[in-house]
Design an enzyme around this catalytic site. Structure first.
Site, PDB file in Angstrom:
ATOM      1  N   ARG A 191       9.479  -2.137  -8.210  1.00 44.96           N
ATOM      2  CA  ARG A 191       9.445  -1.108  -7.168  1.00 44.96           C
ATOM      3  C   ARG A 191      10.826  -0.933  -6.554  1.00 44.96           C
ATOM      4  NH1 ARG A 191       4.285  -0.570  -4.540  1.00 44.96           N
ATOM      5  NH2 ARG A 191       5.349   0.018  -2.620  1.00 44.96           N
ATOM      6  N   LYS A 245       2.370   3.024   2.172  1.00 47.82           N
ATOM      7  CA  LYS A 245       1.640   4.138   2.783  1.00 47.82           C
ATOM      8  C   LYS A 245       0.792   3.658   3.945  1.00 47.82           C
ATOM      9  CE  LYS A 245       0.507   6.204  -1.353  1.00 47.82           C
ATOM     10  NZ  LYS A 245      -0.457   6.812  -2.231  1.00 47.82           N
ATOM     11  N   GLU A 269      -2.013   8.659  -5.658  1.00 48.22           N
ATOM     12  CA  GLU A 269      -3.325   8.718  -5.020  1.00 48.22           C
ATOM     13  C   GLU A 269      -3.135   9.577  -3.765  1.00 48.22           C
ATOM     14  OE1 GLU A 269      -4.863   4.826  -4.050  1.00 48.22           O
ATOM     15  OE2 GLU A 269      -6.641   5.731  -3.155  1.00 48.22           O
TER      16      GLU A 269
HETATM   17  P1  ATP Z   1       1.933   2.256  -1.521  1.00 53.35           P
HETATM   18  O1  ATP Z   1       2.107   0.877  -2.070  1.00 53.35           O
HETATM   19  O2  ATP Z   1       3.065   2.748  -0.718  1.00 53.35           O
HETATM   20  O3  ATP Z   1       0.646   2.453  -0.803  1.00 53.35           O
HETATM   21  P2  ATP Z   1       0.930   3.148  -4.006  1.00 53.35           P
HETATM   22  O4  ATP Z   1       1.583   2.440  -5.109  1.00 53.35           O
HETATM   23  O5  ATP Z   1      -0.415   2.691  -3.641  1.00 53.35           O
HETATM   24  O6  ATP Z   1       1.904   3.200  -2.775  1.00 53.35           O
HETATM   25  P3  ATP Z   1       0.305   5.498  -5.503  1.00 53.35           P
HETATM   26  O7  ATP Z   1      -0.040   6.828  -4.996  1.00 53.35           O
HETATM   27  O8  ATP Z   1      -0.723   4.728  -6.216  1.00 53.35           O
HETATM   28  O9  ATP Z   1       0.839   4.696  -4.249  1.00 53.35           O
HETATM   29  O10 ATP Z   1       1.631   5.565  -6.349  1.00 53.35           O
HETATM   30  C1  ATP Z   1       1.925   6.546  -7.323  1.00 53.35           C
HETATM   31  C2  ATP Z   1       2.966   6.018  -8.263  1.00 53.35           C
HETATM   32  O11 ATP Z   1       4.155   5.689  -7.556  1.00 53.35           O
HETATM   33  C3  ATP Z   1       2.507   4.757  -8.951  1.00 53.35           C
HETATM   34  O12 ATP Z   1       2.801   4.869 -10.328  1.00 53.35           O
HETATM   35  C4  ATP Z   1       3.303   3.671  -8.300  1.00 53.35           C
HETATM   36  O13 ATP Z   1       3.517   2.615  -9.187  1.00 53.35           O
HETATM   37  C5  ATP Z   1       4.592   4.391  -7.917  1.00 53.35           C
HETATM   38  N1  ATP Z   1       5.256   3.735  -6.779  1.00 53.35           N
HETATM   39  C6  ATP Z   1       4.694   3.418  -5.597  1.00 53.35           C
HETATM   40  N2  ATP Z   1       5.574   2.777  -4.807  1.00 53.35           N
HETATM   41  C7  ATP Z   1       6.739   2.690  -5.510  1.00 53.35           C
HETATM   42  C8  ATP Z   1       8.048   2.123  -5.242  1.00 53.35           C
HETATM   43  N3  ATP Z   1       8.331   1.525  -4.084  1.00 53.35           N
HETATM   44  N4  ATP Z   1       8.982   2.212  -6.208  1.00 53.35           N
HETATM   45  C9  ATP Z   1       8.707   2.836  -7.368  1.00 53.35           C
HETATM   46  N5  ATP Z   1       7.520   3.385  -7.676  1.00 53.35           N
HETATM   47  C10 ATP Z   1       6.539   3.309  -6.772  1.00 53.35           C
HETATM   48 MG    MG Z   2      -1.704   2.684  -5.620  1.00 49.28          MG
END
Ligand code: ATP
Ligand code: MG
Length: 562
Positions: A262, A272, A36
């Site tokens: 994760r 984020k 995102e």
């Molecule tokens: P955050 O929790 O930091 O705000 P998010 O998951 O909302 O991150 P996205 O942009 O939706 O951020 O994530 C893009 C991809 O990265 C998704 O498929 C998510 O599952 C993966 N992802 C996010 N954080 C991790 C992590 N700590 N380890 C592995 N994959 C991750």
């Molecule tokens: Mg997300």
């Protein structure tokens, strides 16, 4: 919380192998990385990038880069550009497969109409608060909305008018008609579309209704023909909904979702939202602050992308929750890489002048020193030497304890690759008593650093010729947070309470050998005995070099392990 470093298994690979053997998906493997664009990516995302692009590489499939840009108010184009740069830096290529969920808005609207037409979606007039109340709890079933039994025609009319902008934000939503008593709360008639008059970074003001994440995500996968939709465990409950949409919209492709744990690291944070707060509050200098676990941050810090890929491979892919990886495990991979690739240079961070009294004042000479003992092809360089050199203040002690093998009055040491010197006397500041200069004599027969008579000299010091030295600012970093597990902080505390006040130490006037004078942004070196450093990409200038310490030499990883 347990700390687990090496795992190396990857259950998703096993699933893909099985699918390929059984001929599923016509033998295709298609994955995607779906960020995102609402912030910079962090090391956790790097893991997901390595996993998705890595699976495609390994199984001769394709991996798309798709921006999940369904939330118009939080997304920005600058994030899109930063994310693309990060994926490229990690060494992956989406070729012509750069997609945006917003490109599918027309198609998604058609999918929603299909659900309405088949009696599987309805327009609800309840407010957001009411919807929450009607939703029930984990132990109690929800209640049907009074608008749930609207006819298909009524729903079509209302949904069309939602799109046409007839209703106020928040006054209506489109919901899937599934089951308000479903044990999985996600399945209790989730919202599919909401009204939101907001400018979108790509579609502008074309739409005033926007599809929800759950609806968009799985159907975007279906549109792109993704076969293995990989995501993190917090979406496990959403899989039932994912499957429901795929089944009831009747898409051509039927992707499957697989969840993994994760990646979490000690002493830092992978959220984020929290990283944004550190940036906005000026606690760090920006998204690329070398202390942040953002990809931009570790790049500026000097981490090689290969180390990130190595880490991703080593930690493996598991379903186990609440595990953390020691930050030192990543640093270990960084050191392994830099040990092979970074040229060695001499840098004195806390200079103390050493004057060689029996060395001619107007003389200087050069010594050939190998650049990297681990890599013959890195060659060697000429390092100038003269009567006055800087050594590290910590390499001299007036009254040395036992086991201190470096310089002290009357003792002989080796200036690495140059000569043997003996300390004759010490010059002190008359007011403070601080040692300001060492007076020494050298053995002219010891050129190269070896005693002509084979006498034993234990200490070897790095040095920089004073008249040839290049001055630089050197930035030393430590953990951003003092607490090991930042995912679980005591009640009543703020995550910012655990910031390490000493996460950055700036060393202003360090003295470097002149071979680094023309180094440019991102160049990496090993400063002998100090660690690996890189030229800062933001603040370094040709006449005012700034170096970031990427990682120290000492490998603390593994200490205290069972
Ligand atoms: P955050 O929790 O930091 O705000 P998010 O998951 O909302 O991150 P996205 O942009 O939706 O951020 O994530 C893009 C991809 O990265 C998704 O498929 C998510 O599952 C993966 N992802 C996010 N954080 C991790 C992590 N700590 N380890 C592995 N994959 C991750
Ligand atoms: Mg997300």
């Amino acid at each position: 919380m347990t700390i687990e470093n090496e795992n190396n298994t990857n259950f998703i690979k096993e699933i893909i192998k099985k699918d390929l053997n059984s001929g599923a998906n016509d033998g295709r493997v298609a994955t995607r990385f779906p960020p995102e664009p609402n912030g910079f990516l962090h090391i956790g995302h790097a893991k997901s990038i390595c996993l998705n692009f890595g699976l495609a590489e390994e199984f001769k499939g394709l991996c798309n880069l798709r921006f999940d840009d369904t939330n118009p108010t939080r997304e920005e184009t600058k994030y899109v550009e930063a994310i693309k740069e990060d994926v490229r830096w990690l060494g992956f290529d989406w070729e012509d497969r750069l997609y945006f969920a917003s490109d599918y808005f027309d198609q998604l609207y058609e999918f929603a109409l299909h659900l309405v037409n088949s009696g599987k979606a309805y327009v609800d007039d309840l407010s957001a608060d009411e919807i929450r109340e009607y939703r029930g709890t984990l132990t109690e079933p929800g209640q049907d909305s009074p608008y749930r039994e609207r006819t298909v025609d009524e729903n079509l009319d209302l949904f069309e008018r939602m799109r046409a902008g007839e209703f106020a934000d928040g006054s209506h939503v489109l919901r899937a008609k599934i089951d308000m008593a479903h044990p999985n709360m996600v399945m209790r008639d989730p919202t599919i579309y909401r009204i939101r008059r907001a400018h979108h970074h790509r579609t502008g003001d074309k739409w005033c209704i926007y599809p929800m994440y759950d609806f968009t995500h799985c159907l975007s996968d279906a549109i792109e023909g993704i076969t293995h939709s990989v995501c993190t465990l917090e979406f496990e409950n959403n899989r039932a909904l994912y499957d429901w949409f795929i089944e009831n919209v009747n898409t051509k492709h039927t992707p499957h979702q697989y969840e993994f744990a994760r990646l979490e690291l000690t002493h830092t944070l992978m959220s984020k939202r929290k990283l944004l707060k550190l940036v906005e509050d000026g606690i760090v200098v920006g998204w690329d602050d070398p202390r942040l676990p953002t990809i931009a941050g570790i790049r500026r810090r000097g981490y090689p992308p290969e180390a990130m890929r190595t880490l991703a491979e080593r930690v493996g892919v598991a379903k186990k929750r609440d595990t953390m990886v020691e930050y030192g495990f990543l640093e270990h991979a960084v050191r392994e890489n830099l040990n092979l690739t970074a040229n060695r240079v001499m840098a004195v961070l806390d200079p103390l002048k050493l004057v060689i009294e029996n060395y001619p004042e107007d003389k200087s000479e050069t010594f050939e020193i190998v650049n990297n003992p681990e890599d013959e092809s890195a060659g060697s360089r000429q390092v100038p030497f003269s009567r006055e050199v800087y050594i590290e203040r910590g390499d001299f002690m007036e009254e040395p304890p036992r086991k201190f093998f470096r310089l002290s009055p009357g003792r002989e040491v080796r200036l690495r690759g140059a000569y043997l010197v003996t300390c004759e006397s010490v010059v002190k500041d008359p007011d403070t008593g601080e040692v300001v200069e060492l007076r020494c004599k050298y053995d002219p027969e010891s050129r190269g650093g070896d005693a002509p008579d084979g006498r034993k000299v234990k200490g070897t010091l790095h040095w920089v010729s004073a008249s040839h030295a290049v001055e630089a600012e050197v930035r030393l970093y430590d953990h951003l947070f003092l607490r090991e597990n930042m995912n679980d902080i005591p009640e009543g505390s703020e995550f910012t309470d655990f910031l390490n006040p000493d996460s950055l130490t700036v060393v202003k006037n360090s003295k470097l050998e002149p071979s680094v004078a023309n180094a440019s942004a991102g160049d990496r070196f090993q400063f002998l005995r100090h660690g690996y450093f890189c030229v800062d990409s933001e603040d370094s200038e040709p006449n005012k070099l700034v170096f970031n310490r990427t990682v120290s030499l000492r490998d603390s990883w593994g200490k205290g392990r069972k």
